[in-house]
Design a protein around this motif. Sequence first.
Motif: not given
Lengths: 184, 215
Positions: B174-175, B121, A169, B108-109, A71, A164, B119, A142-147, A118, A28
């Motif tokens: 990716t969720d 992924r 989910l 930023g992300d 972020n 962070r 990460p 999810p934020q960029f693929g993950e909460p 966010e 992550s």
Amino acid sequence: MRRPWLLALVLAVVTIGTVVALVDSETSGTGAENVGESGPEPAARPEPQREDQERTKRRCRATKSNPGGTNNYIPDAPRRDSLGSGFVITGLVRFTDGCRPLEGVRIQVWLATETGGEQDNRASVRTGSDGRYRIETAPTVPQFGEPNIHVGYDDREYGEVFIRRVVDLDDERAAVDLTLARGD
Amino acid sequence: MSSTLTMSVPRSTSRLPAVTDRRTLALGTATVVVAALPVALALTDRHLAGASTALVLSTTAGTLAVSALAVQPLLARRRRIARHQMLGCVALGLVLVHVAALFVESPGDAWFAISPDGPTRARMALIATVALFGVVALGALRTRLPISAGTWRVVHAYLAVMVIALGIAHAVLTDGALDDAGTPILAILGVVGLLGVPAAHVARTRRARGRAPSE
């Protein structure tokens, strides 16, 4: 193909490099532990009472910021009691010297939920007399693929910390504790 | 005169027009299903409810790119090479749109994701994108590179496998929009794409040796 062994060597090196790059990464992101929990919210455990002398000797390790902690950070999140319902973020805030809970410390929380991103879902909350903070939010997305859960402290009394963490989910809660050190 | 000559020359192709039409129709239908199903799933997923335009665009482009990558090896045969080349450029364009939209969504992300602290992924996606640039460049420069045809084919196939494997693994990890029913679809697309690469090689090799079965 004049030198097949050379081609095989190059491809083997690229393959090994790719595998190493993937294995070397954290699922992550660096330092982003999964702090999600489900089920009923447990009662906060009171800090064990210790003699003053013993308490003074103790020293807790300061929480360090981790990459990605800032972020989508916007300073001075508005004070809010709630960001919705369905997900709860709690945590204990302590001081490094003596590990004592810190009362009245402003903690900023921001995360992407079903009601917004966010930068829309941010709040300042203060710790109670037991050093704990708590805020309820809408369920995470999810934020960029993950909460992601962001928790930060940047008032001047202690050193700033931006962390962070991630959750799954279907999680209903996240516990993010902070140990603050004296500011520079 | 020319018409006489033309009539006297036997047909150079063994494929009948009706068969060709049926195959083209089947391929076209399969392509539409492969492209439309994941996108339809993604765009109707609850995670995109209320999402920004940039996120919807990024998800759409990324999902279409996955579909394009899965069918690419099936188009690598000589007769379909023009479509293969075109779809390769389209896949690269879709990936660039996917990434650009993520930078618009949250710079930023996005920077964090491609940093060394990002990460797993995201690292997969980064390596897959670099490999995609490589495989497209190889395709564009095929006749101009000082390497043999055999070396070119091996490197092209190697990079293609890397793009498909890491690109689809990125999508699976990716969720979000392609969870639940999306995961097995992504897995099927990945298997189709990965099996397509050696299949295309075998078909080409057999054709080159003149042992390809008549179609």
